[in-house]
Write a protein that holds these residues in place. Structure first.
Motif, short mmCIF file in Angstrom:
data_model
loop_
_atom_site.label_atom_id
_atom_site.label_comp_id
_atom_site.label_asym_id
_atom_site.label_seq_id
_atom_site.Cartn_x
_atom_site.Cartn_y
_atom_site.Cartn_z
N LEU B 100 0.83 -1.21 0.00
CA LEU B 100 0.00 0.00 0.00
C LEU B 100 0.86 1.24 0.00
O LEU B 100 0.53 2.25 -0.62
N LEU B 101 1.99 1.18 0.71
CA LEU B 101 2.92 2.30 0.75
C LEU B 101 3.37 2.67 -0.66
O LEU B 101 3.52 3.83 -1.00
N ILE B 102 3.57 1.64 -1.48
CA ILE B 102 4.00 1.89 -2.86
C ILE B 102 2.81 2.25 -3.73
O ILE B 102 2.84 3.21 -4.50
N ALA B 103 1.73 1.49 -3.60
CA ALA B 103 0.65 1.58 -4.57
C ALA B 103 -0.26 2.80 -4.37
O ALA B 103 -0.69 3.41 -5.34
N THR B 104 -0.54 3.15 -3.09
CA THR B 104 -1.53 4.20 -2.85
C THR B 104 -1.16 5.54 -3.47
O THR B 104 -1.96 6.10 -4.22
N PRO B 105 0.03 6.09 -3.18
CA PRO B 105 0.33 7.40 -3.76
C PRO B 105 0.31 7.38 -5.28
O PRO B 105 -0.24 8.29 -5.92
N ILE B 106 0.87 6.33 -5.87
CA ILE B 106 0.90 6.25 -7.33
C ILE B 106 -0.51 6.17 -7.89
O ILE B 106 -0.87 6.88 -8.83
N SER B 107 -1.33 5.32 -7.27
CA SER B 107 -2.70 5.15 -7.77
C SER B 107 -3.49 6.43 -7.69
O SER B 107 -4.16 6.83 -8.63
N ILE B 108 -3.40 7.11 -6.54
CA ILE B 108 -4.20 8.32 -6.36
C ILE B 108 -3.73 9.40 -7.32
O ILE B 108 -4.55 10.07 -7.95
#
Lengths: 286, 311
Positions: B100-108
Motif C-alpha cells: 500500500l505504501l508503494i501503490a496508494t500514492p501512485i494510484s491516487i
C-alpha cells in the motif's frame, strides 16, 4: 459501478472456490467408486507420473477390460490415498512402508520397487565449479561453506535452494547426500521452491545458486555437478558409482491382487523396463 | 346485433390472445424468479459450507497447539512439533503494508491525472488500459517478477537471493494499481462539478481544488478503493509464491526470503497428511485469511453506507 464490480469479484471468487471444491470432491468420489468396481486407481508422486501414465497407456491395450485412472499430486499422497482406500495403487519416491524423512511408516502397505531414479546436484551453467564432494555439499546445505571461492569458484556468496518439505526429491537428497546432517532452513541466502521446474528456474536465473533435481530435468541454464568426481549420468547411477539416486515405488494395501497385480507385473516386465522406462530416463530395476 | 357480432368475436379473440401473451410472460417471470432464488440459495449453501469446513478443520489445530504458540511463536518446524505461525501472519500484514505504501500514492496521483488533467481522448484511453490491466492473470505478474524484478533487486541491493518482501510488495503493487486507480477515478468523477467551480470562483488554484476539495470530498470512495486493493493483495497467492522465497523466517529487511500465509499454504498443502496437525495449522491459516478478507469487505460496506458524493 463500484458496487457491481465488487459483487462481481465476490461472486467470481465464490464460484471459483465452489468449482475447486466440487472438483476435489468429484475426484475423490470417482476414485472411491472406481475401487469398488475393481478398476485401477493410481495416485501420488509426480516424479513417477510419466512412468505410470505411459505404463497405463500400454497396459490398456493388452488388457482392454481394465479401466485405469492415473493422477499425480505429491509423493506423500501415494501412501495416504492407498491407506484411505481412495486409490488402489500409490506412487511414491521412497519406500513408504518405512519411516523416511520425517514421514511415518505406513503400516499394512506392500511396496513394489519399480524404477531407479537418478538425481543431480545442479548449479548455474556459468558457474566454474564442476565437481563437489558429498562433504562439500553437506557443508553448503548446513551453512558451513558460504562462498563459492572456498570451492574453487568465484568470490560470491552461495545461494542455497531447497524443495518444500514433502518433496520426494528432497527426501532422497536428505537421505543420500545429507546423510543425517540437517539442512539449515534459514538465512538470507536460502530459499525454497515448490516443484522441480521451479528449482530449475531458480538455479538458472541466479548465477550463484545450488540446488537438486531429477536428472531428466537437467538442461538449459543449469548443469549437473559431479559428485565425488563421478559424473551424473544414468550409466553411473546404474552401476552405483554415482550415489545420488533413489527408487520409485508402487504401493498397494496388502499384497497386490487382480488388476493391480497385473499392472505392477507389467511395469516390472522386461519389455517395459527395458523399453519405455529407459526412454523416460529412469533406470530399470530388473 | 348482426353487425355487432363480428366485433364481439374480434374483441374476444384479441382478449384471449392478450391473456395468452400475459400467461406466457408471467410463466417466464415465475421461472426466472425461481432461477434467481435457487441461485442465491446455492450461493449461500456453498459459502457457508466453505466457512464451516475451513473453520472446523482449522480449529482442530488447537487440540495439539496452544493458541499462544500458534499466533505468537515464529518457529514453524512441524518435524519437531512447532507450529508457530507468527512469521506468516506478520509477513502477510507487512507485505500488505509495504504494498500500500508503494501503490496508494501512485494510484491516487494517476487517478487525479485521469479525472482532472487528462484530455478526454487520453482519459478514455487510460481508463480502457487500466480495465485491461485488472484482467491480467496474477501468474503473469509473478513470472515477470521472478525473471525480471528479482535479478534486478539482487543487483541493486546486493542481496544474494533477491526474493523477499520487497519483491512481493512491488509485484503486488503493480497488480493492485489498476484496481485502486479505477475506483479512485470513479470516486473523483462523482464529486459535483459545482464544487470545483466554487473553488475557482473563490480564486483557488487547481492544486488547491484537488487537495482541499476533491480529495477530501472523495475520501470515503478512495478509502474503499484502497481497502479493495488491500483485500486483493492479502489474498494473492501465485504471484507472491514465485518471488517471496518461501522460508519460515522474518523478512523485515525486505530482501530476506520470507513467507506469508497464502504462499505458505500453497507450498505445503499438497505435501501433508490430511489428518496431521500441520494440515490443521494450514487450515487455521486459511481461516485467518478468510476472516481478514471478510473484515475488509465489511469495512468497504460501512464506508459506502456512510456516503459522501462518491457512493
Amino acid at each position: 459501478m463500484k458496487r457491481s464490480t465488487l459483487w462481481k469479484r465476490v461472486i467470481s471468487a465464490v464460484l471459483s472456490s465452489t468449482l475447486l471444491l466440487g472438483a476435489a470432491l468429484a475426484t475423490e468420489h470417482r476414485a472411491d467408486a472406481a475401487e469398488v468396481s475393481g478398476k485401477i486407481v493410481i495416485a501420488g508422486s509426480t516424479a513417477l507420473l510419466p512412468l505410470t501414465q505411459q505404463a497405463a497407456k500400454e497396459f490398456k491395450k493388452s488388457h482392454p477390460k481394465v479401466k485405469i485412472v492415473v493422477s499425480g499430486s505429491s509423493s506423500i499422497a501415494g501412501p495416504q490415498s492407498v491407506t484411505k482406500g481412495v486409490a488402489t495403487i500409490g506412487a511414491c519416491d521412497w519406500d513408504a512402508t518405512k519411516a523416511v524423512g520425517g514421514f511415518p511408516a505406513y503400516k499394512g502397505l506392500k511396496a513394489y520397487k519399480i524404477a531407479k531414479i537418478p538425481f543431480a546436484v545442479i548449479v548455474n551453467k556459468g558457474n566454474p565449479v564442476s565437481n563437489l564432494s558429498v562433504e562439500q555439499i553437506q557443508d553448503i546445505y548446513e551453512g558451513k561453506i558460504k562462498n563459492w571461492k572456498q570451492l574453487g569458484g568465484k568470490d560470491e556468496e552461495i545461494v542455497v535452494i531447497n524443495r518444500a518439505k514433502g518433496s520426494g526429491t528432497r527426501v532422497n537428497f536428505e537421505d543420500k547426500i545429507m546423510d543425517g546432517h540437517m539442512i539449515k532452513t534459514t538465512g538470507d541466502n536460502y530459499k525454497e521452491v515448490q516443484k522441480s521446474g521451479d528449482m530449475v528456474n531458480a538455479v538458472a536465473s541466479n548465477p550463484n545458486a545450488i540446488g537438486f533435481v531429477d536428472l531428466a530435468y537437467v538442461k538449459g541454464g543449469i548443469k549437473a555437478v559431479s559428485i565425488n568426481g563421478v559424473k551424473a549420468t544414468t550409466a553411473n547411477a546404474k552401476s552405483g558409482k554415482y550415489i545420488f539416486y533413489g527408487y520409485g515405488y508402487l504401493l498397494t494395501k496388502g499384497e497386490a491382487k487382480g488388476a493391480d497385480k497385473a499392472f505392477i507385473d507389467y511395469i516390472l516386465s522386461k519389455k517395459f523396463q527395458n523399453g519405455s522406462l529407459k526412454k523416460l530416463k529412469f533406470i530399470p530395476v530388473k | 346485433m348482426e353487425k355487432l357480432s363480428p366485433d364481439w368475436t374480434e374483441a374476444t379473440r384479441l382478449l384471449t390472445a392478450q391473456r395468452q401473451r400475459w400467461t406466457t410472460k408471467y410463466r417466464f417471470d415465475r421461472l426466472f424468479r425461481f432461477f434467481c432464488l435457487t441461485s442465491i440459495v446455492f450461493l449461500i449453501v456453498v459459502l457457508s459450507a466453505i466457512v464451516l469446513f475451513v473453520s472446523k478443520t482449522g480449529l482442530l489445530v488447537f487440540r495439539d497447539v496452544s493458541p499462544w504458540e500458534f499466533f505468537f511463536s515464529s518457529r514453524w518446524d512441524p518435524e519437531h512439533h512447532r507450529y508457530g505461525a507468527a512469521v506468516f501472519i506478520t509477513g502477510t500484514l507487512y507485505v500488505t503494508f509495504v504494498t500500500l505504501l508503494i501503490a496508494t500514492p501512485i494510484s491516487i496521483s494517476t487517478a487525479v491525472f485521469i479525472a482532472e488533467m487528462a484530455p478526454p481522448r487520453l482519459q478514455q484511453w487510460l481508463r480502457t488500459l487500466l480495465d485491461l490491466l485488472v484482467g491480467i492473470p496474477s501468474i503473469v505478474y509473478g513470472y515477470l517478477g521472478a525473471t525480471l524484478l528479482v535479478p534486478w533487486i539482487r543487483k541493486l541491493t546486493g542481496a544474494p537471493v533477491g526474493d523477499g518482501i520487497l519483491a512481493a510488495a512491488i509485484v503486488l503493487s503493480m497488480m493492485i494499481l489498476p484496481t485502486i486507480t479505477r475506483i479512485t477515478d470513479d470516486a473523483l468523477c462523482a464529486v459535483p462539478n459545482e464544487w470545483r467551480e466554487a473553488n475557482y470562483a473563490l480564486g483557488g488554484t487547481k492544486i488547491e481544488m484537488i487537495s482541499k476539495i476533491l480529495l477530501p470530498a472523495a475520501k470515503s470512495g478512495i478509502a474503499a478503493a484502497v481497502i479493495l486493493g488491500m483485500a486483493r493483495a492479502i489474498g494473492e497467492t501465485m504471484a507472491v509464491v514465485m518471488v517471496i522465497g518461501n522460508v519460515a523466517q522474518w523478512g523485515f529487511d525486505l530482501v530476506t526470503p520470507s513467507s506469508v500465509l497464502t504462499s505458505h499454504i500453497v507450498m505445503q498443502i499438497l505435501n501433508v497428511d490430511f489428518q496431521s496437525t500441520t494440515n490443521h495449522a494450514l487450515y487455521m491459516m486459511a481461516l485467518l485469511l478468510l476472516f481478514i478478507s471478510i473484515s475488509f469487505i465489511m469495512m468497504i460496506r460501512r464506508l459506502r453506507l456512510k456516503g459522501g458524493p462518491s457512493s
